[in-house]
Design a protein around this motif. Structure first.
Motif, PDB file in Angstrom:
ATOM      1  N   GLU A  11      -2.111  19.823  -3.275  1.00 38.45           N
ATOM      2  CA  GLU A  11      -2.100  19.426  -1.877  1.00 38.45           C
ATOM      3  C   GLU A  11      -1.805  17.928  -1.755  1.00 38.45           C
ATOM      4  O   GLU A  11      -2.246  17.128  -2.575  1.00 38.45           O
ATOM      5  N   PRO A  12      -1.061  17.521  -0.735  1.00 40.56           N
ATOM      6  CA  PRO A  12      -0.823  16.089  -0.512  1.00 40.56           C
ATOM      7  C   PRO A  12      -2.144  15.354  -0.329  1.00 40.56           C
ATOM      8  O   PRO A  12      -3.133  15.908   0.148  1.00 40.56           O
ATOM      9  N   VAL A  13      -2.160  14.090  -0.714  1.00 39.82           N
ATOM     10  CA  VAL A  13      -3.377  13.287  -0.688  1.00 39.82           C
ATOM     11  C   VAL A  13      -3.268  12.224   0.400  1.00 39.82           C
ATOM     12  O   VAL A  13      -2.296  11.464   0.445  1.00 39.82           O
ATOM     13  N   LEU A  14      -4.268  12.164   1.263  1.00 41.93           N
ATOM     14  CA  LEU A  14      -4.336  11.176   2.331  1.00 41.93           C
ATOM     15  C   LEU A  14      -5.496  10.229   2.056  1.00 41.93           C
ATOM     16  O   LEU A  14      -6.622  10.675   1.819  1.00 41.93           O
ATOM     17  N   THR A  15      -5.232   8.936   2.088  1.00 46.56           N
ATOM     18  CA  THR A  15      -6.268   7.936   1.840  1.00 46.56           C
ATOM     19  C   THR A  15      -6.301   6.935   2.990  1.00 46.56           C
ATOM     20  O   THR A  15      -5.256   6.435   3.413  1.00 46.56           O
ATOM     21  N   ILE A  16      -7.501   6.667   3.494  1.00 45.41           N
ATOM     22  CA  ILE A  16      -7.705   5.664   4.539  1.00 45.41           C
ATOM     23  C   ILE A  16      -8.364   4.456   3.890  1.00 45.41           C
ATOM     24  O   ILE A  16      -9.409   4.582   3.236  1.00 45.41           O
ATOM     25  N   VAL A  17      -7.779   3.277   4.059  1.00 44.39           N
ATOM     26  CA  VAL A  17      -8.234   2.061   3.389  1.00 44.39           C
ATOM     27  C   VAL A  17      -8.575   1.000   4.429  1.00 44.39           C
ATOM     28  O   VAL A  17      -7.885   0.870   5.447  1.00 44.39           O
ATOM     29  N   SER A  18      -9.640   0.234   4.183  1.00 45.72           N
ATOM     30  CA  SER A  18      -9.912  -0.966   4.969  1.00 45.72           C
ATOM     31  C   SER A  18      -9.752  -2.185   4.072  1.00 45.72           C
ATOM     32  O   SER A  18      -9.972  -2.108   2.859  1.00 45.72           O
ATOM     33  N   PHE A  19      -9.356  -3.319   4.662  1.00 44.38           N
ATOM     34  CA  PHE A  19      -9.173  -4.539   3.876  1.00 44.38           C
ATOM     35  C   PHE A  19      -9.281  -5.753   4.787  1.00 44.38           C
ATOM     36  O   PHE A  19      -9.266  -5.625   6.021  1.00 44.38           O
ATOM     37  N   GLY A  20      -9.404  -6.933   4.182  1.00 47.99           N
ATOM     38  CA  GLY A  20      -9.444  -8.188   4.925  1.00 47.99           C
ATOM     39  C   GLY A  20      -8.183  -8.992   4.676  1.00 47.99           C
ATOM     40  O   GLY A  20      -7.818  -9.240   3.532  1.00 47.99           O
ATOM     41  N   TYR A  21      -7.517  -9.417   5.748  1.00 47.79           N
ATOM     42  CA  TYR A  21      -6.294 -10.205   5.599  1.00 47.79           C
ATOM     43  C   TYR A  21      -6.554 -11.505   4.858  1.00 47.79           C
ATOM     44  O   TYR A  21      -5.684 -12.007   4.133  1.00 47.79           O
ATOM     45  N   ALA A  22      -7.752 -12.073   5.028  1.00 48.69           N
ATOM     46  CA  ALA A  22      -8.066 -13.336   4.364  1.00 48.69           C
ATOM     47  C   ALA A  22      -8.088 -13.191   2.850  1.00 48.69           C
ATOM     48  O   ALA A  22      -7.986 -14.192   2.128  1.00 48.69           O
ATOM     49  N   ARG A  23      -8.220 -11.969   2.363  1.00 48.95           N
ATOM     50  CA  ARG A  23      -8.242 -11.719   0.919  1.00 48.95           C
ATOM     51  C   ARG A  23      -6.969 -11.026   0.447  1.00 48.95           C
ATOM     52  O   ARG A  23      -6.917 -10.476  -0.640  1.00 48.95           O
ATOM     53  N   GLY A  24      -5.936 -11.050   1.283  1.00 46.31           N
ATOM     54  CA  GLY A  24      -4.657 -10.460   0.918  1.00 46.31           C
ATOM     55  C   GLY A  24      -4.470  -9.088   1.533  1.00 46.31           C
ATOM     56  O   GLY A  24      -5.428  -8.332   1.683  1.00 46.31           O
ATOM     57  N   VAL A  25      -3.237  -8.765   1.895  1.00 45.49           N
ATOM     58  CA  VAL A  25      -2.957  -7.481   2.527  1.00 45.49           C
ATOM     59  C   VAL A  25      -3.081  -6.358   1.501  1.00 45.49           C
ATOM     60  O   VAL A  25      -3.026  -6.578   0.292  1.00 45.49           O
ATOM     61  N   SER A  26      -3.253  -5.150   1.994  1.00 48.11           N
ATOM     62  CA  SER A  26      -3.292  -3.979   1.118  1.00 48.11           C
ATOM     63  C   SER A  26      -1.901  -3.750   0.534  1.00 48.11           C
ATOM     64  O   SER A  26      -0.906  -3.680   1.256  1.00 48.11           O
ATOM     65  N   ARG A  27      -1.820  -3.628  -0.789  1.00 48.37           N
ATOM     66  CA  ARG A  27      -0.531  -3.456  -1.455  1.00 48.37           C
ATOM     67  C   ARG A  27      -0.192  -1.993  -1.713  1.00 48.37           C
ATOM     68  O   ARG A  27       0.854  -1.698  -2.278  1.00 48.37           O
ATOM     69  N   THR A  28      -1.077  -1.089  -1.335  1.00 50.31           N
ATOM     70  CA  THR A  28      -0.816   0.330  -1.568  1.00 50.31           C
ATOM     71  C   THR A  28      -0.566   1.091  -0.276  1.00 50.31           C
ATOM     72  O   THR A  28      -0.386   2.306  -0.302  1.00 50.31           O
ATOM     73  N   ALA A  29      -0.533   0.383   0.865  1.00 60.40           N
ATOM     74  CA  ALA A  29      -0.462   1.052   2.160  1.00 60.40           C
ATOM     75  C   ALA A  29       0.951   1.512   2.497  1.00 60.40           C
ATOM     76  O   ALA A  29       1.925   0.795   2.269  1.00 60.40           O
ATOM     77  N   ASP A  30       1.050   2.721   3.047  1.00 61.32           N
ATOM     78  CA  ASP A  30       2.290   3.187   3.642  1.00 61.32           C
ATOM     79  C   ASP A  30       2.351   2.796   5.112  1.00 61.32           C
ATOM     80  O   ASP A  30       3.412   2.493   5.641  1.00 61.32           O
TER      81      ASP A  30
END
Length: 301
Positions: A151-170
């Motif tokens: 099955e396809p995998v869906l991931t929801i991520v939270s992050f802080g811009y001050a610590r760098g953007v998420s590099r795995t986000a679609d």
């Protein structure tokens, strides 16, 4: 890229039940995959780690070779990493870069990036390990290569811009337009998982409207990504510090998507970070700065 985490990836895949081999000479690739006989077809998943040190390595020819092996579905996973982080890792481990035996490591990194560019362009998937801990890298691999289901995998991520953007986000959504709980004294130590934070954000008229619009977008877009052949989709919510607004938005959206029939994983990248006034945005302080602060002060050329 050498130093981007190839050994960590192979260790993780081995723990997941894959047959793994590192720095296999290119001439032995077909035999390894087929088990030594042309009639054999591999049953279980296998991973072959290669970099510029592998005998016969040719970044331009390798994609065609991989896809020419009969009886298997080959995939190229390219591990990338920012140059400054690679430099830090080489400085920490005191290892020499394989392409810079008598030169600074940055020369080898630049040369390797040029050499592997054709392989990166042909890759089916790219993981940038710059901001990933070994644990996060393992989690990413488990999401990308689930062993129990196709099955396809869906991931929801939270992050802080001050610590760098998420590099795995679609898909990435900026929640910094919402009222910031950091500047409420009793809420500052809490996180977006805590109910008082959720209640505070719900008082912001933009909260419900924004989440409603994003839910409508995601329930339409995510199936379209899967229909286009993506086996995993990562949706990231960001705020300044990554502890309040983005966490609450990720939790709220994961709940909504579950009710809509999805099964998202949730990861909070910066949840364990300490609250910091220096990286948060204080609207009152910003207004004071714009007005010049103390009425008796001035600017002189």
């Amino acid at each position: 890229m050498s130093g981007a985490g190839k050994s960590s990836v192979l260790d993780a895949l081995e723990d997941m039940g894959w047959d793994c081999v590192d720095n296999l000479p290119v001439s032995l690739l077909d035999n390894f995959v087929r088990g030594g006989r042309a009639s054999d077809v591999r049953v279980g998943p296998a991973a072959v780690g290669m970099d510029v040190r592998s005998r016969g390595f040719d970044a331009a020819a390798l994609p065609g070779l991989i896809r020419s092996i009969q009886g298997v579905r080959g995939e190229i996973l390219y591990l990338d990493c920012a140059g400054n982080e690679l430099m830090r890792r080489y400085n920490e481990t005191r290892r020499r870069h394989p392409l810079a035996a008598d030169r600074p490591a940055e020369d080898g990194i630049a040369r390797e990036r040029d050499m592997t560019a054709p392989l990166r362009s042909a890759a089916d998937a790219i993981i940038d390990t710059t901001d990933l801990t070994p644990t996060e890298l393992r989690d990413e691999l488990r999401r990308r290569y689930p062993s129990d289901s196709d099955e396809p995998v869906l991931t929801i991520v939270s992050f802080g811009y001050a610590r760098g953007v998420s590099r795995t986000a679609d898909l990435m959504f900026d929640m910094r337009f919402l009222d910031n709980p950091h500047w409420v004294e009793e809420l500052r130590p809490l996180t977006g998982i805590d109910q008082p934070i959720r209640e505070y954000l719900e008082k912001d008229s933009a909260w419900t409207l924004a989440l409603d619009q994003l839910e409508a977008l995601l329930t339409d877009w995510i199936p379209r990504y899967w229909a286009a052949g993506k086996s995993y989709v990562t949706v990231a919510f960001g705020c300044t510090g990554g502890r309040h607004r983005s966490v609450a938005a990720a939790e709220e959206m994961s709940e909504r998507l579950r009710k809509a029939g999805f099964s998202p994983n949730v990861r909070h990248r910066d949840l364990a970070s300490q609250p910091s006034d220096t990286i948060e945005e204080d609207p009152g302080r910003a207004a004071a700065d714009v007005s010049g602060g103390d009425s008796g002060s001035g600017l002189n050329e």
